[in-house]
Scaffold this active site. Structure first.
Site, PDB file in Angstrom:
ATOM      1  CE  LYS A 124       6.430  -9.987  -0.969  1.00 14.65           C
ATOM      2  NZ  LYS A 124       4.998  -9.988  -1.335  1.00 14.65           N
ATOM      3  CB  THR A 125       9.683  -7.466  -6.621  1.00 16.97           C
ATOM      4  OG1 THR A 125       9.431  -8.798  -6.170  1.00 16.97           O
ATOM      5  CG2 THR A 125      10.808  -7.484  -7.637  1.00 16.97           C
ATOM      6  CD  GLU A 168      10.702  -9.846  -3.263  1.00 21.41           C
ATOM      7  OE1 GLU A 168       9.530 -10.266  -3.207  1.00 21.41           O
ATOM      8  OE2 GLU A 168      11.206  -9.336  -4.270  1.00 21.41           O
TER       9      GLU A 168
END
Length: 765
Positions: A124-125, A168
């Protein structure tokens, strides 16, 4: 979505208070609110550098939790770590102030923009960072909220002037269902956060709810089984990945040590090749998600690719801590088996001789539930080091530690598995093992990154120091001090340095000063005890040929290098019929050590025969002083405590060779009949006054007292001998036994004569 929260967050000048504001997620939220024009206060028991930066932007910070902080607030927001019993949450509830979770507040901010939400268990990051950079480089002035510091973005969160906002989503506590973005990107769906979800179906249900809340379009990875099950037949959903069924897919992929080159296919259209400057096939997949969304927003493929090529990675996402021709140290946030496997596969593409993987599990529940998966995730590592669990506020579970992963790995045939509960012990093991050609990677969401940082610093210092001096200077990392002490115990010297000559020694001392490196000089280790934790900094040993020279001067005078061994000096002089030094043969060290301590034996002491001393100060400058101008005491010469003796001029006398031989024999006979032959450090304690330490210990009945592999000598009570492969810890424990008995039975406080070096413990704060 919570209507009142959206209304408050959209109101100009709304006053919002954040509980737990110093956390990375909450501080990013505070930044967004301040930039959006809200009045923001926050409280936390910790104060970080980020808080200082936020105060400059208008944050009102409280370093305590108090009910008075929420007075006059329109909204109170708390992190997941804040319990209902918190006085600020309780005060808000009593006074009727709306209370929201962090995710609710973030969802409300996103509702003011064209929201692009990145979800999934892994990546996600990195993906949200990629997406934000692409939109910014495209000139769209987008906002973002990502879970790590990203140097290319400047800050982990910004509201942005443009219409788009990338964030996110945190699926760990079910709050992913609170978002109503315009676009949702689903990277993967796996069993994770099982302390919250009952099973994989509950996780899939949460992502299905997110999809139902998504206003425009879903993007999902066609290579992920569970994502495919949920969204393959969803009208309008866009798939990405390596699968031939993916609508946006990568073809002609070539992986490299620190990146990848690939083309992007959409139907029959193929564009590229494009370069990605972060490693691993998983990051190629993540970039495909960015391509898919970017194309949907109307961006050209080359514009998207240009932004992706600029991306250098987020902090703790395959972050290179140190790189040279011989070593690579990397830190990565991977804390799930799938992430670990993908990260190590990316590392393997670099063709390093060995991969040393250091893993710190995150949370007891995850470790228990995914033990078998963790055990199978390290196939690309040559050595695996496991340290104990980073709890992240979770309570321990009985029988659950990193050891259960290690045991499962060994049971299933994995070789070279090492378990060390403490980070300090883990660092020491890895630092001693790493060799040229190795890649060392730390893995985990806790504080194991500190090991990578410290190892990177050590390797950098080693290679820089190596470049400062000539090839004649020997520099060893993590050299066991048991090889350099007469007692044969002790941990490692961080840097064992044998300078080739005085010029190199001066360069070494100046380097130490410039880099704030501690240093110490040791001789043959005859009056030395080194703790098992070892010695940080430089351990200098003047053992090269340059420092062992003996030069005969006029008038029965000699110049002796500090590295010359005492007995060798005496025997050389004996061959020249020069005497007066025989007592030195009874001191098992070198001239430098004898000078520094004014060492003595058999009624004589070093400075009885010293005319002058040549020494170097910590700045690398050289001086020479006559012995008469130095303060000299029993076992103590202050001028040589902080300065290094290089050589000394000694005055001898012509003597009858037979008389010299007889004196040496008498001294040898006395020594070997009164002192033990087993490995020792000489006299352990200073004589306490009217009674010798050896006699006192004998009278206390402590001869032959043993701790581990060491014991008090039965020949001389002031000697501790290492006759069964003992450790420094054994010696220190036995010293305390003797001191306690002397204190209790005689009221005498014994002081050690032996020099004790080393850190009490190698710990990570």
């Amino acid at each position: 979505m919570n209507g009142p929260v959206i209304e408050i967050m959209g109101r100009a000048g709304a006053r919002v208070h954040l509980i737990g504001v110093a956390g990375s997620g909450m501080s990013g939220l505070a930044r967004l609110m301040l930039q959006a024009g809200m009045q923001v206060s926050g409280s936390d028991l910790n104060r970080s550098q980020e808080i200082g930066r936020l105060e400059e932007q208008g944050l009102k910070f409280f370093n305590t939790h108090s009910s008075t902080h929420v007075g006059g607030c329109d909204l109170v927001v708390h992190s997941s770590a804040i319990q209902e019993s918190n006085p600020e949450r309780e005060a808000a509830r009593v006074s009727g102030v709306p209370v929201a979770k962090r995710a609710e507040a973030l969802a409300a901010i996103m509702a003011r923009k064209t929201g692009i939400l990145i979800g999934g268990m892994h990546g996600k990051t990195t993906t949200s960072s990629m997406m934000a950079i692409v939109l910014q480089r495209a000139g769209l002035k987008s906002g973002h909220y990502v879970g790590a510091e990203v140097p290319d973005l400047g800050a982990s969160a910004t509201f942005g002037e443009g219409p788009h906002f990338v964030a996110e989503a945190d699926e760990s506590d079910g709050t992913i269902t609170l978002f109503e973005p315009d676009y949702s990107v689903i990277l993967n769906i796996e069993e994770e956060h099982m302390d919250f979800y009952r099973d994989i179906y509950a996780i899939m249900e949460a992502f299905e709810i997110l999809a139902s809340h998504t206003r425009r379009k879903i993007f999902f990875c066609a290579d992920d089984r569970n994502s495919l099950l949920l969204f393959a037949n969803r009208p309008g959903a866009v798939s990405f990945g390596f699968s031939e069924f993916a609508q946006v897919r990568a073809v002609d992929v070539r992986t490299e040590a620190f990146g990848s080159v690939f083309k992007v296919a959409r139907g029959q259209t193929v564009s590229g090749p494009y370069r990605l400057n972060i490693p691993g096939l998983q990051n190629v997949s993540n970039s495909l998600a960015v391509f898919a969304v970017g194309l949907e927003l109307g961006l050209e493929a080359d514009v998207i690719a240009a932004g992706l090529e600029e991306f250098q990675g987020a902090r703790r996402r395959f972050e290179v801590c140190y790189k040279s021709g011989d070593y690579l140290v990397v830190d990565d946030y991977a804390h799930h088996p799938t992430e670990i496997r993908a990260t190590l596969a990316a590392a393997r593409s670099g063709h390093w001789r060995r991969i040393l993987a250091l893993f710190q599990p995150h949370r007891y529940s995850r470790t228990k539930f995914l033990k078998d998966e963790f055990a199978g995730a390290f196939e690309h590592a040559d050595h695996v080091f496991l340290t104990d669990i980073y709890a992240a506020s979770e309570k321990p579970l009985e029988g659950v530690s990193a050891r259960i992963i290690a045991e499962e790995m060994i049971r299933t045939g994995k070789e070279n598995v090492h378990y060390e509960a403490r980070l300090g012990g883990l660092f020491a093991k890895v630092a001693a093992m790493v060799q040229p050609g190795d890649l060392v990677i730390t893995l985990g969401a806790g504080n194991i990154h500190k090991v990578a940082s410290r190892l990177a610093g050590e390797l950098k210092t080693y290679e820089q120091l190596r470049g400062e001096v000539s090839a004649e200077t020997e520099i060893l990392r993590r050299e066991p001090m048991r090889k350099h002490t007469t007692m044969h115990v002790g941990g490692a010297a961080q840097f064992w340095v044998v300078p080739g000559d005085e010029s190199d020694l001066g360069k070494i001392l100046r380097f130490a000063r410039q880099n704030s490196l501690p240093w110490i000089v040791v001789g043959r280790g005859s009056n030395l005890l080194v703790r098992e934790s070892g010695i940080s900094g430089l351990v200098l040993h003047l053992g090269s040929a340059f420092f062992r020279r003996v030069e005969i001067l006029e008038g029965h005078r000699i110049r002796v290098g500090a590295g010359a061994r005492n007995k060798e000096v005496v025997m050389q002089l004996k061959r020249l019929n020069l005497g007066g030094f025989e007592y030195l043969a009874g001191i098992p060290g070198n001239i430098g050590g004898a000078l520094r301590m004014n060492a003595g034996a058999m009624g004589g002491q070093t400075f009885d025969v010293v005319e002058s001393v040549r020494f170097m100060n910590p700045d690398g400058d050289i001086f020479e002083k006559n012995a008469a101008d130095l303060e000299v005491y029993y076992r103590h010469v202050p001028s040589l405590e902080k300065n290094i003796a290089l050589s000394a001029v000694l005055h001898a006398r012509e003597d009858d060779p037979e008389q010299i031989r007889l004196r040496l024999k008498a001294m040898d006979d006395k020594r070997w009949t009164s002192q033990p032959a087993a490995p020792s450090a000489g006299c352990i304690f200073k004589n306490p006054g009217p009674i010798g330490a050896g006699q006192l210990i004998d009278e206390l009945g402590l001869k032959n007292t043993r701790v581990g592999g060491v014991r008090v000598s039965d020949i001389h009570g002031n000697f501790i001998i290492n006759d069964q492969k003992g450790t420094a810890d054994d010696v220190l424990a036995l010293i305390e036994v003797v001191k306690a008995r002397a204190r209790q039975q005689r009221g005498i406080e014994l002081e050690t004569e032996v020099i004790i070096l080393g850190n009490p413990g190698e710990e990570f704060e």
